[in-house]
Structure formats: structure tokens, C-alpha cells
Design a protein around this motif. Structure first.
Motif, PDB file in Angstrom:
ATOM      1  N   TRP A  39     -40.622  44.422 -32.942  1.00 46.36           N
ATOM      2  CA  TRP A  39     -39.923  43.156 -33.973  1.00 46.36           C
ATOM      3  C   TRP A  39     -40.105  41.956 -34.420  1.00 46.36           C
ATOM      4  CZ3 TRP A  39     -34.930  42.889 -35.578  1.00 46.36           C
ATOM      5  CH2 TRP A  39     -34.192  42.473 -36.196  1.00 46.36           C
ATOM      6  N   GLU A  40     -41.589  41.315 -34.644  1.00 47.33           N
ATOM      7  CA  GLU A  40     -41.953  40.316 -34.966  1.00 47.33           C
ATOM      8  C   GLU A  40     -42.862  40.811 -35.788  1.00 47.33           C
ATOM      9  OE1 GLU A  40     -44.733  38.214 -32.501  1.00 47.33           O
ATOM     10  OE2 GLU A  40     -42.902  36.716 -31.190  1.00 47.33           O
ATOM     11  N   PHE A  41     -43.857  41.821 -35.664  1.00 45.55           N
ATOM     12  CA  PHE A  41     -44.385  42.861 -36.453  1.00 45.55           C
ATOM     13  C   PHE A  41     -43.527  43.858 -37.609  1.00 45.55           C
ATOM     14  CE2 PHE A  41     -46.338  46.576 -38.907  1.00 45.55           C
ATOM     15  CZ  PHE A  41     -46.520  46.442 -38.510  1.00 45.55           C
ATOM     16  N   LEU A  42     -41.903  43.670 -37.462  1.00 49.59           N
ATOM     17  CA  LEU A  42     -41.652  43.405 -39.055  1.00 49.59           C
ATOM     18  C   LEU A  42     -41.381  42.713 -39.665  1.00 49.59           C
ATOM     19  CD1 LEU A  42     -39.604  46.647 -37.247  1.00 49.59           C
ATOM     20  CD2 LEU A  42     -40.749  47.086 -38.823  1.00 49.59           C
ATOM     21  N   MET A  43     -40.758  41.957 -38.421  1.00 48.76           N
ATOM     22  CA  MET A  43     -40.113  40.393 -39.891  1.00 48.76           C
ATOM     23  C   MET A  43     -41.594  39.614 -40.369  1.00 48.76           C
ATOM     24  SD  MET A  43     -36.822  40.485 -38.734  1.00 48.76           S
ATOM     25  CE  MET A  43     -37.209  42.199 -38.907  1.00 48.76           C
ATOM     26  N   ILE A  44     -42.475  39.948 -39.842  1.00 51.48           N
ATOM     27  CA  ILE A  44     -43.914  39.093 -40.411  1.00 51.48           C
ATOM     28  C   ILE A  44     -44.125  40.216 -42.032  1.00 51.48           C
ATOM     29  CG2 ILE A  44     -46.015  39.445 -40.620  1.00 51.48           C
ATOM     30  CD1 ILE A  44     -46.333  38.431 -37.618  1.00 51.48           C
ATOM     31  N   ARG A  45     -43.815  42.267 -41.465  1.00 47.93           N
ATOM     32  CA  ARG A  45     -44.341  42.604 -43.022  1.00 47.93           C
ATOM     33  C   ARG A  45     -42.995  41.961 -43.852  1.00 47.93           C
ATOM     34  NH1 ARG A  45     -43.186  48.954 -41.814  1.00 47.93           N
ATOM     35  NH2 ARG A  45     -41.561  48.295 -43.233  1.00 47.93           N
ATOM     36  N   TYR A  46     -41.449  41.714 -43.592  1.00 49.38           N
ATOM     37  CA  TYR A  46     -40.410  41.784 -44.304  1.00 49.38           C
ATOM     38  C   TYR A  46     -41.010  40.521 -44.727  1.00 49.38           C
ATOM     39  CZ  TYR A  46     -37.243  45.250 -41.958  1.00 49.38           C
ATOM     40  OH  TYR A  46     -36.991  46.606 -41.811  1.00 49.38           O
ATOM     41  N   TYR A  47     -41.043  39.396 -43.965  1.00 47.32           N
ATOM     42  CA  TYR A  47     -41.979  38.076 -45.052  1.00 47.32           C
ATOM     43  C   TYR A  47     -42.831  38.433 -45.846  1.00 47.32           C
ATOM     44  CZ  TYR A  47     -42.882  33.388 -45.460  1.00 47.32           C
ATOM     45  OH  TYR A  47     -44.109  32.284 -46.284  1.00 47.32           O
ATOM     46  N   GLU A  49     -43.172  40.919 -47.430  1.00 41.24           N
ATOM     47  CA  GLU A  49     -43.427  41.896 -48.709  1.00 41.24           C
ATOM     48  C   GLU A  49     -41.969  40.889 -49.267  1.00 41.24           C
ATOM     49  OE1 GLU A  49     -42.011  45.191 -46.585  1.00 41.24           O
ATOM     50  OE2 GLU A  49     -43.874  45.821 -46.624  1.00 41.24           O
ATOM     51  N   ARG A  50     -42.073  39.669 -48.922  1.00 39.71           N
ATOM     52  CA  ARG A  50     -40.842  38.868 -49.537  1.00 39.71           C
ATOM     53  C   ARG A  50     -39.077  39.609 -49.459  1.00 39.71           C
ATOM     54  NH1 ARG A  50     -43.624  35.154 -52.163  1.00 39.71           N
ATOM     55  NH2 ARG A  50     -45.408  35.439 -52.978  1.00 39.71           N
ATOM     56  N   LYS A  51     -38.676  40.032 -48.383  1.00 38.75           N
ATOM     57  CA  LYS A  51     -37.476  40.153 -47.587  1.00 38.75           C
ATOM     58  C   LYS A  51     -37.055  39.603 -47.297  1.00 38.75           C
ATOM     59  CE  LYS A  51     -38.739  45.537 -48.414  1.00 38.75           C
ATOM     60  NZ  LYS A  51     -39.036  46.729 -47.146  1.00 38.75           N
ATOM     61  N   LEU A  52     -37.518  38.291 -46.643  1.00 37.46           N
ATOM     62  CA  LEU A  52     -37.401  37.715 -45.714  1.00 37.46           C
ATOM     63  C   LEU A  52     -37.541  36.246 -46.281  1.00 37.46           C
ATOM     64  CD1 LEU A  52     -37.153  38.588 -42.131  1.00 37.46           C
ATOM     65  CD2 LEU A  52     -35.272  37.933 -43.824  1.00 37.46           C
ATOM     66  N   LEU A  54     -38.512  32.015 -45.564  1.00 37.33           N
ATOM     67  CA  LEU A  54     -39.880  31.863 -44.248  1.00 37.33           C
ATOM     68  C   LEU A  54     -38.367  31.268 -43.203  1.00 37.33           C
ATOM     69  CD1 LEU A  54     -42.239  30.362 -42.640  1.00 37.33           C
ATOM     70  CD2 LEU A  54     -41.764  28.345 -44.603  1.00 37.33           C
ATOM     71  N   GLU A  55     -37.163  29.632 -43.757  1.00 36.66           N
ATOM     72  CA  GLU A  55     -36.214  30.208 -43.446  1.00 36.66           C
ATOM     73  C   GLU A  55     -35.708  31.568 -42.627  1.00 36.66           C
ATOM     74  OE1 GLU A  55     -31.758  27.834 -43.942  1.00 36.66           O
ATOM     75  OE2 GLU A  55     -32.917  28.091 -45.454  1.00 36.66           O
ATOM     76  N   GLY A  56     -35.615  31.834 -43.223  1.00 39.59           N
ATOM     77  CA  GLY A  56     -34.606  33.847 -42.931  1.00 39.59           C
ATOM     78  C   GLY A  56     -35.258  33.971 -41.668  1.00 39.59           C
ATOM     79  N   PHE A  57     -36.591  33.884 -41.585  1.00 41.56           N
ATOM     80  CA  PHE A  57     -38.232  34.644 -40.993  1.00 41.56           C
ATOM     81  C   PHE A  57     -38.067  33.681 -39.535  1.00 41.56           C
ATOM     82  CE2 PHE A  57     -42.774  33.861 -39.503  1.00 41.56           C
ATOM     83  CZ  PHE A  57     -42.603  35.227 -39.333  1.00 41.56           C
ATOM     84  N   ALA A  58     -37.769  32.391 -39.720  1.00 45.48           N
ATOM     85  CA  ALA A  58     -37.505  31.541 -38.747  1.00 45.48           C
ATOM     86  C   ALA A  58     -36.743  31.938 -37.816  1.00 45.48           C
ATOM     87  CB  ALA A  58     -37.867  30.470 -39.164  1.00 45.48           C
ATOM     88  N   ARG A  59     -34.889  32.013 -38.152  1.00 49.58           N
ATOM     89  CA  ARG A  59     -33.940  32.480 -38.207  1.00 49.58           C
ATOM     90  C   ARG A  59     -34.310  33.605 -36.956  1.00 49.58           C
ATOM     91  NH1 ARG A  59     -30.750  33.430 -42.146  1.00 49.58           N
ATOM     92  NH2 ARG A  59     -31.265  31.004 -42.873  1.00 49.58           N
ATOM     93  N   LYS A  60     -34.451  34.990 -37.659  1.00 52.35           N
ATOM     94  CA  LYS A  60     -34.985  36.472 -37.037  1.00 52.35           C
ATOM     95  C   LYS A  60     -35.397  36.082 -36.175  1.00 52.35           C
ATOM     96  CE  LYS A  60     -33.120  38.773 -40.285  1.00 52.35           C
ATOM     97  NZ  LYS A  60     -31.452  39.413 -39.851  1.00 52.35           N
ATOM     98  N   LEU A  61     -36.213  35.334 -35.720  1.00 52.80           N
ATOM     99  CA  LEU A  61     -37.715  35.316 -35.000  1.00 52.80           C
ATOM    100  C   LEU A  61     -36.830  33.997 -33.753  1.00 52.80           C
ATOM    101  CD1 LEU A  61     -41.514  35.358 -36.104  1.00 52.80           C
ATOM    102  CD2 LEU A  61     -39.907  36.879 -35.401  1.00 52.80           C
ATOM    103  N   ASP A  62     -35.657  33.908 -34.241  1.00 49.47           N
ATOM    104  CA  ASP A  62     -35.704  32.448 -33.115  1.00 49.47           C
ATOM    105  C   ASP A  62     -36.212  31.455 -33.302  1.00 49.47           C
ATOM    106  OD1 ASP A  62     -33.112  31.333 -31.975  1.00 49.47           O
ATOM    107  OD2 ASP A  62     -33.471  32.704 -29.782  1.00 49.47           O
ATOM    108  N   VAL A  63     -36.910  31.225 -33.925  1.00 48.97           N
ATOM    109  CA  VAL A  63     -37.584  29.887 -33.739  1.00 48.97           C
ATOM    110  C   VAL A  63     -37.442  28.707 -35.032  1.00 48.97           C
ATOM    111  CG1 VAL A  63     -39.553  31.018 -32.322  1.00 48.97           C
ATOM    112  CG2 VAL A  63     -39.983  30.854 -34.977  1.00 48.97           C
TER     113      VAL A  63
END
Length: 96
Positions: A39-47, A49-52, A54-63
Motif C-alpha cells: 500500500w505504501e509503495f503504491l501511494m508513493i508511486r501515485y505521489y 506520478e502526481r496522482k496524489l 502531498l496532503e492526499g498522500f499523507a491522508r492515504k497513509l494515515d499520517v
């Protein structure tokens, strides 16, 4: 906590068993950790690739945003933070 049943390839089972022995953890714990890492890897990749954002990235990782920035920095990924994101984080830190 929910329960899920799934079929895995022999190679995937071997990897889980190998990690279980290396980490001295049960196979269920290893499987949950691998899902979390995936999950972390995919969210990092999405970030990246600018699909997320920074705020969305943090929210998806619950941090928090600062924890997300720390994680990205640890991985050598630049976290371009916009001024409004900085202010939003500062407001949260101050307690609004």
C-alpha cells in the motif's frame, strides 16, 4: 478486524514462509506487513506520478503531512511543499 481467504501462488507462499523465519514472526503477521508495504509503495508511486497531492498522500497513509515529508525524504523523494500547504500544516500544529 476482518478475515479474508485467498489463494496464493506457491512462490508467494514460499516468500511468506521465508520472511516468517527470517523475521521470527507468524505468517499472518508477515502477510499483513507485506500488504501494508505494498500500500505504501503504491501511494508513493501515485505521489511521484502526481496522482496524489502531498496532503492526499499523507491522508492515504494515515499520517501527518510532516510525517509524509519525512518518509519521502527517507526514500530520497523530494516533497515540494506549496506555501498554502505549509500554512495549513502550521495551523494544525498551532491547534487552529
Amino acid at each position: 478486524m476482518g478475515v479474508i481467504s485467498l489463494r496464493l501462488k506457491d512462490k508467494d507462499l514460499e516468500r511468506i514462509e521465508e520472511l516468517s523465519k527470517l523475521e521470527h514472526k507468524d505468517k499472518s503477521t508477515i502477510a499483513r506487513e507485506l500488504l501494508e508495504y505494498g500500500w505504501e509503495f503504491l501511494m508513493i508511486r501515485y505521489y511521484k506520478e502526481r496522482k496524489l497531492s502531498l496532503e492526499g498522500f499523507a491522508r492515504k497513509l494515515d499520517v501527518s503531512i510532516s510525517e509524509a515529508i519525512d518518509l519521502l525524504a527517507k526514500l530520497g523523494i523530494e516533497a515540494p511543499i506549496e506555501f498554502d500547504e505549509y500554512l495549513k500544516g502550521f495551523e494544525v500544529f498551532r491547534g487552529k
